[in-house]
Design a protein around this motif. Sequence first.
Motif, short mmCIF file in Angstrom:
data_model
loop_
_atom_site.label_atom_id
_atom_site.label_comp_id
_atom_site.label_asym_id
_atom_site.label_seq_id
_atom_site.Cartn_x
_atom_site.Cartn_y
_atom_site.Cartn_z
N GLU A 10 0.83 -1.21 0.00
CA GLU A 10 0.00 0.00 0.00
C GLU A 10 0.87 1.26 0.00
O GLU A 10 0.64 2.19 -0.78
CB GLU A 10 -0.92 0.01 1.23
CG GLU A 10 -2.02 -1.03 1.22
CD GLU A 10 -3.18 -0.65 0.31
OE1 GLU A 10 -3.25 0.52 -0.11
OE2 GLU A 10 -4.00 -1.53 0.01
N ILE A 11 1.86 1.28 0.90
CA ILE A 11 2.74 2.46 0.98
C ILE A 11 3.57 2.58 -0.30
O ILE A 11 3.77 3.69 -0.82
CB ILE A 11 3.66 2.36 2.21
CG1 ILE A 11 2.85 2.37 3.50
CG2 ILE A 11 4.68 3.49 2.20
CD1 ILE A 11 2.09 3.66 3.75
N GLY A 12 4.05 1.45 -0.81
CA GLY A 12 4.84 1.48 -2.04
C GLY A 12 4.06 2.07 -3.20
O GLY A 12 4.59 2.86 -4.00
N LEU A 24 3.80 5.85 -2.83
CA LEU A 24 5.05 6.52 -3.17
C LEU A 24 5.29 6.54 -4.68
O LEU A 24 5.74 7.55 -5.23
CB LEU A 24 6.21 5.83 -2.46
CG LEU A 24 6.23 5.97 -0.93
CD1 LEU A 24 7.30 5.06 -0.33
CD2 LEU A 24 6.48 7.41 -0.52
N GLU A 25 4.98 5.44 -5.35
CA GLU A 25 5.14 5.40 -6.80
C GLU A 25 4.22 6.41 -7.47
O GLU A 25 4.60 7.07 -8.45
CB GLU A 25 4.87 4.00 -7.32
CG GLU A 25 5.98 3.00 -7.00
CD GLU A 25 5.80 1.68 -7.74
OE1 GLU A 25 4.66 1.19 -7.82
OE2 GLU A 25 6.80 1.16 -8.27
N ASN A 26 3.00 6.54 -6.96
CA ASN A 26 2.05 7.50 -7.52
C ASN A 26 2.55 8.93 -7.33
O ASN A 26 2.42 9.77 -8.23
CB ASN A 26 0.68 7.33 -6.86
CG ASN A 26 -0.02 6.06 -7.29
OD1 ASN A 26 0.32 5.46 -8.31
ND2 ASN A 26 -1.01 5.63 -6.52
N VAL A 32 4.87 4.17 10.07
CA VAL A 32 3.53 4.67 9.78
C VAL A 32 2.53 3.52 9.84
O VAL A 32 2.89 2.35 9.72
CB VAL A 32 3.46 5.35 8.39
CG1 VAL A 32 4.45 6.49 8.30
CG2 VAL A 32 3.69 4.34 7.28
N SER A 33 1.29 3.88 10.03
CA SER A 33 0.20 2.91 10.01
C SER A 33 -0.68 3.20 8.81
O SER A 33 -0.99 4.36 8.52
CB SER A 33 -0.62 3.00 11.31
OG SER A 33 -1.73 2.13 11.26
N GLY A 64 -12.62 -7.40 6.78
CA GLY A 64 -12.66 -6.03 7.26
C GLY A 64 -11.34 -5.31 7.06
O GLY A 64 -10.51 -5.71 6.24
N VAL A 65 -11.15 -4.23 7.83
CA VAL A 65 -9.97 -3.38 7.69
C VAL A 65 -9.05 -3.56 8.89
O VAL A 65 -9.51 -3.60 10.03
CB VAL A 65 -10.37 -1.90 7.57
CG1 VAL A 65 -9.15 -1.01 7.39
CG2 VAL A 65 -11.35 -1.70 6.43
N THR A 66 -7.75 -3.67 8.63
CA THR A 66 -6.74 -3.78 9.69
C THR A 66 -5.68 -2.71 9.48
O THR A 66 -5.17 -2.54 8.38
CB THR A 66 -6.06 -5.16 9.68
OG1 THR A 66 -7.05 -6.18 9.82
CG2 THR A 66 -5.05 -5.28 10.81
N ASP A 67 -5.37 -1.96 10.55
CA ASP A 67 -4.28 -0.98 10.48
C ASP A 67 -2.95 -1.71 10.64
O ASP A 67 -2.76 -2.45 11.62
CB ASP A 67 -4.44 0.08 11.56
CG ASP A 67 -5.62 1.01 11.31
OD1 ASP A 67 -5.90 1.27 10.13
OD2 ASP A 67 -6.26 1.44 12.28
N VAL A 68 -2.04 -1.48 9.71
CA VAL A 68 -0.77 -2.21 9.67
C VAL A 68 0.39 -1.23 9.76
O VAL A 68 0.40 -0.20 9.08
CB VAL A 68 -0.66 -3.04 8.37
CG1 VAL A 68 0.69 -3.73 8.28
CG2 VAL A 68 -1.79 -4.05 8.28
N ASN A 69 1.37 -1.56 10.60
CA ASN A 69 2.57 -0.73 10.73
C ASN A 69 3.59 -1.09 9.67
O ASN A 69 3.82 -2.27 9.39
CB ASN A 69 3.20 -0.91 12.11
CG ASN A 69 2.33 -0.36 13.23
OD1 ASN A 69 1.61 0.61 13.04
ND2 ASN A 69 2.40 -0.96 14.40
N VAL A 70 4.20 -0.07 9.10
CA VAL A 70 5.26 -0.25 8.11
C VAL A 70 6.41 0.69 8.46
O VAL A 70 6.18 1.89 8.68
CB VAL A 70 4.77 0.05 6.67
CG1 VAL A 70 5.91 -0.14 5.67
CG2 VAL A 70 3.58 -0.83 6.31
#
Length: 233
Positions: A46-48, A51-53, A153-154, A162-168
């Motif tokens: 998701e973060i990648g 950043l690419e966008n 970041v989360s 459902g939705v889960t907040d994930v740390n990266v």
Amino acid sequence: MILERKNFMNFNKLGTNMKETLGEPNVKNLQEMTKIYQLGQAGANEIGTKLENLDSEFQTEYDHNPIHHIEERMKELQSLAKKVRRKGLALTAENIQQHIFDVAGLRVVTNYVDDIYLIEKLLINQSDVTLIKRKDYVQNPKPSGYRSLHLVVSVPVFQSHGVTDVNVEIQIRTIGMDMWASLEHKLRYKTDIEASEVAQYGDQLHGYADELAEIEQKMQEIYKHLNNFKYKA
């Protein structure tokens, strides 16, 4: 461009040390840890993508690419186990979720120093990205000379249930900083050289880190002058 390091739950690398690393086999715990790795991979993706966008937008709007490349990695199981136990905790999925923030990671390599903070600002300003931790080793280098901006970041990951907040964890550094860190890492973990050589090369690298920082700042000024790059938030 994202370069992936494939070490997703690599049990083969554990070999005969599996029991030493994981303790007594526990199917449920292994399933939960696999789920954590899968979520971490999804969070890093998701973060990648974000950043690419952003990099693509800046190429189109400003004729400037702040990102040189991105490396995506999942923390190896052996390293994860050691980190959990260093904290005096049992290796369980619950402890990993509550106390370990770098299961999934991205290394963002930028072209110039200013790009480090530009990327940070643009990413953190996104409504679904929450800053958890921040350590600025660019403005405040480590005693060894290491420079990089570290963020945790989360980000929400959408799954069938459902939705889960994930740390990266995100490390943002320039090409020069990345080259330096790679060499310093090799020196730190190389076991077949004398301690005196480690100290000697460590002192040299510390000096080179300062020189690199000065050179990168000067090259950035030349680039800005030649390209008249201006971005206003």
